[in-house]
Design a protein around this motif. Structure first.
Motif, PDB file in Angstrom:
ATOM      1  N   VAL A 341      67.023 -10.339  50.484  1.00 41.41           N
ATOM      2  CA  VAL A 341      66.377  -9.632  51.652  1.00 41.41           C
ATOM      3  C   VAL A 341      67.312  -8.566  52.149  1.00 41.41           C
ATOM      4  N   LEU A 342      68.745  -8.595  52.237  1.00 38.12           N
ATOM      5  CA  LEU A 342      69.589  -7.678  52.790  1.00 38.12           C
ATOM      6  C   LEU A 342      69.530  -6.166  51.833  1.00 38.12           C
ATOM      7  N   ASN A 343      69.306  -6.517  50.504  1.00 40.23           N
ATOM      8  CA  ASN A 343      69.004  -5.525  49.576  1.00 40.23           C
ATOM      9  C   ASN A 343      67.814  -4.644  49.787  1.00 40.23           C
ATOM     10  N   MET A 344      67.113  -5.162  50.685  1.00 42.19           N
ATOM     11  CA  MET A 344      65.677  -4.512  50.616  1.00 42.19           C
ATOM     12  C   MET A 344      65.622  -3.709  51.837  1.00 42.19           C
ATOM     13  N   ILE A 345      66.777  -3.757  52.897  1.00 43.42           N
ATOM     14  CA  ILE A 345      66.848  -2.908  54.109  1.00 43.42           C
ATOM     15  C   ILE A 345      66.894  -1.374  53.708  1.00 43.42           C
ATOM     16  N   PRO A 346      67.891  -1.067  52.802  1.00 48.88           N
ATOM     17  CA  PRO A 346      68.118   0.230  52.666  1.00 48.88           C
ATOM     18  C   PRO A 346      66.720   0.934  51.757  1.00 48.88           C
ATOM     19  N   ILE A 347      65.956   0.232  51.198  1.00 53.93           N
ATOM     20  CA  ILE A 347      64.937   0.554  50.276  1.00 53.93           C
ATOM     21  C   ILE A 347      63.886   0.751  51.400  1.00 53.93           C
ATOM     22  N   TRP A 348      63.788  -0.181  52.363  1.00 48.11           N
ATOM     23  CA  TRP A 348      62.826   0.004  53.493  1.00 48.11           C
ATOM     24  C   TRP A 348      62.931   1.343  54.311  1.00 48.11           C
ATOM     25  N   ILE A 349      64.186   1.599  54.549  1.00 53.42           N
ATOM     26  CA  ILE A 349      64.567   2.696  55.465  1.00 53.42           C
ATOM     27  C   ILE A 349      64.279   3.925  54.607  1.00 53.42           C
ATOM     28  N   THR A 350      64.668   4.083  53.484  1.00 52.37           N
ATOM     29  CA  THR A 350      64.505   5.280  52.597  1.00 52.37           C
ATOM     30  C   THR A 350      62.819   5.583  52.203  1.00 52.37           C
ATOM     31  N   SER A 351      62.251   4.428  52.358  1.00 55.42           N
ATOM     32  CA  SER A 351      60.831   4.735  52.082  1.00 55.42           C
ATOM     33  C   SER A 351      60.137   5.071  53.185  1.00 55.42           C
ATOM     34  N   LEU A 352      60.398   5.159  54.242  1.00 53.78           N
ATOM     35  CA  LEU A 352      60.051   5.849  55.678  1.00 53.78           C
ATOM     36  C   LEU A 352      59.365   7.297  55.352  1.00 53.78           C
ATOM     37  N   CYS A 357      54.666  11.320  55.442  1.00 53.34           N
ATOM     38  CA  CYS A 357      53.840  12.078  54.620  1.00 53.34           C
ATOM     39  C   CYS A 357      52.501  11.548  54.651  1.00 53.34           C
ATOM     40  N   VAL A 358      52.268  10.444  54.338  1.00 58.13           N
ATOM     41  CA  VAL A 358      51.059   9.799  54.183  1.00 58.13           C
ATOM     42  C   VAL A 358      50.337   9.701  55.444  1.00 58.13           C
ATOM     43  N   ALA A 359      51.128   9.516  56.506  1.00 56.48           N
ATOM     44  CA  ALA A 359      50.670   9.471  57.908  1.00 56.48           C
ATOM     45  C   ALA A 359      49.906  10.942  58.347  1.00 56.48           C
ATOM     46  N   GLN A 360      50.680  12.250  57.769  1.00 54.71           N
ATOM     47  CA  GLN A 360      49.947  13.317  58.180  1.00 54.71           C
ATOM     48  C   GLN A 360      48.413  13.616  57.436  1.00 54.71           C
ATOM     49  N   ALA A 361      48.220  12.917  56.435  1.00 54.32           N
ATOM     50  CA  ALA A 361      46.765  12.740  55.962  1.00 54.32           C
ATOM     51  C   ALA A 361      45.628  12.491  56.834  1.00 54.32           C
ATOM     52  N   SER A 362      46.109  11.388  57.657  1.00 51.44           N
ATOM     53  CA  SER A 362      45.044  10.994  58.494  1.00 51.44           C
ATOM     54  C   SER A 362      45.218  11.528  59.926  1.00 51.44           C
ATOM     55  N   THR A 363      46.061  12.619  60.163  1.00 49.91           N
ATOM     56  CA  THR A 363      46.218  13.153  61.220  1.00 49.91           C
ATOM     57  C   THR A 363      46.012  14.492  61.406  1.00 49.91           C
ATOM     58  N   PHE A 364      46.999  15.439  60.914  1.00 49.71           N
ATOM     59  CA  PHE A 364      46.807  16.794  60.763  1.00 49.71           C
ATOM     60  C   PHE A 364      46.091  17.451  59.724  1.00 49.71           C
ATOM     61  N   PHE A 507      54.856   5.576  63.739  1.00 52.93           N
ATOM     62  CA  PHE A 507      55.701   5.740  65.029  1.00 52.93           C
ATOM     63  C   PHE A 507      56.676   7.080  64.931  1.00 52.93           C
ATOM     64  N   LEU A 508      57.607   6.938  63.998  1.00 58.01           N
ATOM     65  CA  LEU A 508      58.368   7.753  63.634  1.00 58.01           C
ATOM     66  C   LEU A 508      57.911   9.074  63.585  1.00 58.01           C
ATOM     67  N   SER A 509      56.655   9.403  62.912  1.00 53.60           N
ATOM     68  CA  SER A 509      56.099  10.849  62.852  1.00 53.60           C
ATOM     69  C   SER A 509      55.996  11.097  64.288  1.00 53.60           C
ATOM     70  N   SER A 510      55.398  10.357  64.991  1.00 56.11           N
ATOM     71  CA  SER A 510      55.197  10.687  66.429  1.00 56.11           C
ATOM     72  C   SER A 510      56.492  11.140  67.023  1.00 56.11           C
TER      73      SER A 510
END
Length: 588
Positions: A341-352, A357-364, A507-510
Motif C-alpha cells: 500500500v505504501l509503495n503505491m502512493i508514489p505511483i498514484w501521485i505520478t499517475s495524476l 491530459c485525459v481530463a482535457q479530452a472531455s472539457t477543452f 480537481f487538480l486540472s481545475s
C-alpha cells in the motif's frame, strides 16, 4: 534409483496437480458455498456476464454525463456558471463514492452483493430520471419551453442523478474486481487469461462510451430526453437480468472484515518495537504457521521499508507467539501488505499528470469541437460530444493490437509472462499522453490562425485518437496495477484507488486552470482563458501540460525502476477454508 519416500512424494505431487485441475483453491467458493469446480465456473464463461453489465453502466453514465451541462442550461435554465458548478459537484461525488463502495464490498457486503445492490440503486435513479421527463406532472413545465421549471422537477432530477452517483460508487470498484476474481492467480493458464481480461473489460467499457456519446446523445437532442431515459433504463434492466443469469457460474469471495485494520495493526506493532534491533535473517520473523486461520495467499519478505519489519519480530518471552496479540506481533505477510500500500502512493501521485491530459479530452477538446465545422455532407451535423467516440475507438484498437499481437511477441522476446511489466505499460501510455498535448497545442495554434472560415472538426481527430491509444496502455495498466498489487483482501478498494486518480486529476486540472488564469492575467493583463476560445490561448496551456507530463515521466521512470512487485509464496499454509468453504451467504 529412487527411494520409496521419493516415489511416494512424486505420487502425492501428481495427485495434488490432478486435484488442482478439478478444483479451485484460491479462497473462492461457488454459489452454493462449496469449492468451485474449475471446468464449470469462472474464467470467460462468467466474466462475459460481468462485462455485459459494465457496458450498460458506461452507456448510462456517459449518456448522462456528456449532456448534463446542456440539460441544466437548456431545460432547467441555469446560467453557465451555476450549471458548471453543479456538474462539478456531481462529478466529484461520483468519483469519491467508489472509495466507500470498495471498502464496503471488501469488508462487509462482498463484491457480488455490492454490485447487485448498487445496480438496483442505479436502476432506481434512471427510472426517476426518466419519470421526471415523461410524467406530465413531473415535467419541467406544461409547454415545450418555459422560463422557470417546476420545483418538483428539479428535486426529482437532482435526486435521480445523485442516486446514479451512489450506484456508480458501489458498481465501479466491485464489478471490475469481481470480474478479475473469476480467474485463479495460481493456475498458469487462468493467470494468462486474467491478463487479457482487463484488456477486453475496457473494450466493453469503450463500446458503452461510444454508444453513449453517439446514439444516446443523438436521441436526446433529436427525439427527446425522455426517450433517451427510456433506452438507458431498459438496457440497465436487461443487463441486470443477464448478470443474475450468470450466478451459477461465478466464483465468490467472502468479505473478511475491514482490510484497513490489519494495516493499522502493523503500524502500531512496528512503533511499539521501534527500539529493537533488526533480525539478522528473515527466517527470524513471525509467519503464518500450519493450522493458523488465514484466508488468502502468503507473501514473501522484501528488503524495502525495513523499519516495518520490526512489527514481525518475536520477542524472547517464552511462548511469545501465543501471548502476543495482533497489535503487538504481525506476520510477514501483513507487513508486506502494508508495504504494498505504501509503495503505491508514489505511483498514484505520478499517475495524476496522465489523468490531467485525459481530463482535457472531455472539457477543452469538446469545447474546441463546438467552434469548428461539424458538417458531414449538406445536412448532417456531428453532435459535439460524439467526437469523444474517437478516443474510445483508439482505446479499443490499441487494446486489441496489444493483446493479440504485441503480448505474444513480447513474451517470446522478454520472457515476461505479461510481455512487459505493468509499470512499463503505464509508462508507454504516459508517452502517448505527452504526444497528445504536443499535437493539441499545434492544432490549436493553427485553429487560432485560421480566421477566414472554420476548420473541419476532423483536425481534432488525431488528438482524440492518440489519447485513446494512451488510455489503452496507461488506464488499463493502472486498473491492473491497483487490482494486482494491493493485498488480496482489498481488491475492490484497489480499483477505487485507480478511480480516485481520475477524480483527483479533474480537481487538480481545475486548480491548475485557476492558477494559470491568475498568473497570466496579472503578468500580461490578458488571461490564457478568455471569454471564448478565440480570445484564449489554449495552445500555451497545452504546452504547459506537456511540460508537466515530461517532468513527471522522468520521475515515474525512476520510481518504476526501483519498484518491488508483490512476491507471492509458491505454497500456502493454513486452513483457508473448511471442506465446504466459507458460508455461502457470507460469500455472496
Amino acid at each position: 534409483m529412487k527411494t520409496n519416500n521419493q516415489l511416494e512424494k512424486m505420487k502425492r505431487d501428481q495427485l495434488s496437480e490432478e486435484d488442482d485441475q478439478i478444483w479451485v483453491y484460491d479462497s473462492s467458493v461457488d454459489h452454493k458455498g462449496n469449492l468451485p469446480l474449475r471446468a464449470s465456473t469462472g474464467v470467460w464463461k462468467s466474466s462475459l456476464f460481468i462485462i455485459a453489465i459494465e457496458f450498460s453502466e458506461r452507456l448510462s453514465y456517459f449518456g448522462i454525463a456528456t449532456s448534463l451541462v446542456i440539460y441544466l442550461t437548456r431545460v432547467i435554465h441555469e446560467d453557465l456558471k451555476t450549471a458548471a458548478r453543479n456538474v462539478n459537484y456531481w462529478t466529484g461525488v461520483t468519483t469519491l463514492m467508489p472509495l466507500l463502495g470498495g471498502f464496503l464490498a471488501d469488508a462487509y457486503l462482498g463484491r457480488f452483493s455490492t454490485v447487485l445492490i448498487s445496480t438496483v440503486i442505479y436502476l432506481l435513479g434512471l427510472s426517476l430520471l426518466t419519470m421526471s421527463t415523461l410524467v406530465p406532472s413531473l415535467k419541467p413545465c406544461d409547454g415545450e419551453t418555459c422560463q422557470e421549471p417546476r420545483k418538483v422537477h428539479e428535486i426529482l432530477f437532482f435526486t435521480a442523478i445523485y442516486l446514479i452517483s451512489i450506484g456508480t460508487g458501489g458498481h465501479k470498484p466491485s464489478l471490475e474486481s469481481f470480474g478479475a476474481d473469476q480467474f485463479d492467480d495460481d493456475h498458469p493458464e487462468e493467470r494468462k487469461q486474467k491478463m487479457s481480461f482487463f484488456n477486453w473489460w475496457n473494450s466493453g467499457l469503450c463500446a458503452g462510451v461510444i454508444f453513449g456519446v453517439t446514439l444516446i446523445v443523438y436521441v436526446q437532442e433529436h427525439v427527446g430526453w425522455g426517450m433517451g431515459g427510456v433506452i438507458l433504463t431498459s438496457v440497465m434492466a436487461i443487463s441486470l437480468a443477464i448478470f443474475l443469469l450468470g450466478r451459477p457460474v461465478y466464483r465468490y469471495r467472502a468479505p473478511s472484515g475491514s482490510p484497513l485494520t490489519p494495516l493499522l495493526q502493523v503500524i502500531v506493532a512496528a512503533f511499539r518495537k521501534r527500539k529493537l534491533d533488526y533480525p539478522s535473517h528473515s527466517s527470524q520473523l513471525h509467519e503464518v504457521q500450519s493450522g493458523d486461520k488465514f484466508q488468502g495467499r502468503l507473501l514473501s519478505h522484501t528488503k524495502n521499508l525495513r523499519f516495518l519489519d520490526k512489527a514481525a519480530i518475536v520477542e524472547e518471552r517464552g511462548n511469545s507467539k501465543e501471548k502476543e496479540g495482533a497489535w503487538r506481533l504481525a506476520t510477514v505477510t501483513r507487513v508486506e501488505e502494508l508495504k504494498l500500500v505504501l509503495n503505491m502512493i508514489p505511483i498514484w501521485i505520478t499517475s495524476l499528470p496522465f489523468s490531467i491530459c485525459v481530463a482535457q479530452a472531455s472539457t477543452f477538446f469538446i469545447k474546441q469541437c463546438g467552434t469548428l465545422d461539424r458538417k458531414i455532407g449538406n445536412t448532417f451535423v456531428i453532435p459535439v460530444s460524439s467526437m469523444y467516440c474517437l478516443a474510445a475507438a483508439g482505446m479499443i484498437i490499441s487494446v486489441a493490437i496489444y493483446d493479440k499481437l504485441l503480448v505474444p511477441l513480447l513474451r517470446k522476446t522478454t520472457g515476461n509472462e505479461r510481455g512487459i511489466s505493468i509499470l512499463q505499460r503505464i509508462g508507454i501510455g504516459m508517452v502517448f499522453s505527452f504526444t497528445t498535448m504536443v499535437v493539441s497545442a499545434l492544432v490549436e495554434r493553427k485553429r487560432l490562425s485560421h480566421t477566414t472560415h472554420p476548420m473541419s472538426v476532423f483536425w481534432l481527430a488525431p488528438q482524440f485518437f492518440i489519447i485513446g491509444i494512451g488510455d489503452g496502455f496507461a488506464l488499463v495498466g493502472l486498473q491492473e496495477y491497483f487490482y494486482d498489487q494491493v493485498p488480496d483482501s482489498m481488491r475492490s478498494l484497489g480499483i477505487a484507488f485507480y478511480l480516485s486518480v481520475n477524480g483527483a486529476a479533474n480537481f487538480l486540472s481545475s486548480f491548475i486552470i485557476t492558477i494559470v488564469d491568475r498568473i497570466t492575467k496579472k503578468s500580461s493583463g490578458k488571461s490564457w482563458f478568455g471569454d471564448d476560445l478565440n480570445s484564449s490561448r489554449l495552445d500555451n496551456f497545452y504546452w504547459l501540460i506537456a511540460g508537466i507530463v515530461a517532468v513527471d515521466l522522468c520521475v515515474y521512470v525512476f520510481l518504476a525502476h526501483r519498484y518491488t512487485y508483490k512476491s507471492v509464496q509458491k505454497t500456502a499454509v493454513g486452513d483457508c477454508y473448511d471442506d465446504k468453504g466459507p458460508n455461502a451467504d457470507s460469500a455472496v
